[in-house]
Design an enzyme around this catalytic site. Structure first.
Site, PDB file in Angstrom:
ATOM      1  N   ASP A  94       1.200  -1.396  -0.119  1.00 57.93           N
ATOM      2  CA  ASP A  94      -0.434   0.141   0.067  1.00 57.93           C
ATOM      3  C   ASP A  94       1.058   1.032   0.079  1.00 57.93           C
ATOM      4  OD1 ASP A  94      -2.330  -1.779   0.271  1.00 57.93           O
ATOM      5  OD2 ASP A  94      -2.558  -0.931   2.302  1.00 57.93           O
TER       6      ASP A  94
ATOM      7  N   TYR B  14      -6.380   2.266   5.798  1.00 53.23           N
ATOM      8  CA  TYR B  14      -7.078   2.258   7.273  1.00 53.23           C
ATOM      9  C   TYR B  14      -7.669   1.074   6.798  1.00 53.23           C
ATOM     10  CZ  TYR B  14      -5.253   6.774   7.011  1.00 53.23           C
ATOM     11  OH  TYR B  14      -4.294   8.152   7.043  1.00 53.23           O
TER      12      TYR B  14
ATOM     13  N   HIS C 157       3.826  -2.201   2.642  1.00 49.10           N
ATOM     14  CA  HIS C 157       3.872  -0.706   2.555  1.00 49.10           C
ATOM     15  C   HIS C 157       4.580  -0.683   2.139  1.00 49.10           C
ATOM     16  CE1 HIS C 157       0.580  -1.178   5.416  1.00 49.10           C
ATOM     17  NE2 HIS C 157       0.399   0.337   5.592  1.00 49.10           N
TER      18      HIS C 157
HETATM   19 ZN   LIG Z   1      -2.366   3.198   3.507  1.00 52.15          ZN
END
Ligand SMILES: [Zn+2]
Length: 240
Positions: free
Chosen positions: A49, A141, A191
Site C-alpha cells: 500500500d 486504514y 507498504h
Molecule cells: Zn494506506
C-alpha cells in the site's frame, strides 16, 4: 550387472515423467490473464500500500523480478505523477494494480461526489497509464462502511497478516512476524514506501520459497480458490 534390478532407474523415470506433467500444466497458463496454475503448493499474496515511491518501489520491483514473484500494489493517486513508468512496469511484469484512494483519506462517510474524487479519479489516472481498467480497491486504514460497499465498483481487498511495518521499521521483526504466521491463502499487508519494508518483503519471499510457497497476485489467488471477486464485497484471505 545388466540383469540387476535398479530401482533408482525407475525412480528417475518417474521423476522425469512427473516433471514433464508439471511442465504441461504450466503451459496452460495464458499470457493475457491469470489461469489456473494447477499446483498443490501453498499460495500466498504479497500486497503493498501507499506507493508508488521511486526510491523504494523501484528496488522492490527489481527484487521481485529477480525472484520471479508477482505482487499486488494498492496505489495512492497523488503519488502517481512522476512514477508513470513504474506503474507501466508493474503492469508489464504481471503485478496486479489496485487503488488506495487519491489523497489517502478515509472513504467512510463520503458522499458520492467525494468518493468519486478519491476512487474514480485514481482509477482514471491508472487507466490512462496502463490502458485498461479493472482495479480492486483497498480503502485506507481498512475502513469500510455501507457507503463504501455501495459506491465501490470493485472488490474490497483487506488482509490477513499485518506486521504493522509502518509502525515498526525493523526488518527482522517484520520478517519473523510474517514467516511465523504464513498459511496457504493468506494476504500479507506491507507498504512499499519504506526501505525496511522492501528489505523485509524480499527476505520473506526467500524464506517462504524455502517452505514451498508460491507468490501470486490477489486476482490469481481468488481464481485458484474459485472465489469470484464481487464489487462492494470484502475479502481478507483465500484459505483452501
Ligand atoms: Zn494506506
Amino acid at each position: 550387472m545388466g540383469k540387476k534390478w535398479k530401482p533408482e532407474l525407475l525412480i528417475l523415470a518417474l521423476a522425469l515423467l512427473l516433471a514433464g506433467m508439471g511442465l504441461g500444466e504450466r503451459g496452460v497458463v495464458s499470457a493475457d490473464g491469470p489461469a489456473e496454475i494447477g499446483t498443490e503448493k501453498p499460495l500466498i499474496a504479497l500486497t503493498f500500500d501507499d506507493g508508488p515511491r521511486r526510491s523504494t518501489t523501484e528496488a522492490l520491483l527489481d527484487g521481485l523480478a529477480e525472484r520471479g514473484v508477482k505482487a499486488t500494489f494498492f496505489l495512492v493517486g497523488e503519488m502517481i505523477p512522476g512514477c508513470e513508468d513504474l506503474i507501466e512496469r508493474m503492469d508489464r511484469e504481471g503485478h496486479q494494480i489496485g487503488t488506495h484512494s487519491y489523497d489517502h483519506v478515509r472513504l467512510i462517510g463520503l458522499n458520492a461526489a467525494d468518493f468519486a474524487r478519491q476512487v474514480d479519479r485514481t482509477e482514471a489516472l491508472l487507466t490512462e497509464i496502463v490502458g485498461h481498467g479493472g482495479f480492486v480497491l483497498r480503502p485506507p486504514y481498512g475502513m469500510i462502511d455501507k457507503g463504501v460497499e455501495k459506491r465501490s465498483n470493485s472488490a474490497l481487498i483487506l488482509w490477513s497478516i499485518d506486521p504493522e511495518d509502518w509502525n515498526d521499521k525493523h526488518a527482522d521483526r517484520i520478517v519473523e512476524h510474517i514467516v511465523s504466521q504464513a498459511k496457504d491463502g493468506d494476504v500479507i499487508l506491507l507498504h512499499d514506501i519504506y526501505p525496511t519494508s522492501v528489505d523485509a518483503a524480499l527476505r520473506v519471499v526467500d524464506a517462504l520459497h524455502q517452505k514451498g510457497f508460491l507468490f501470486v497476485t490477489v486476482e490469481e489467488l481468488a481464481l485458484q480458490r474459485h472465489v469470484e471477486l464481487k464489487a462492494g464485497e470484502t475479502y481478507r484471505s483465500f484459505y483452501p
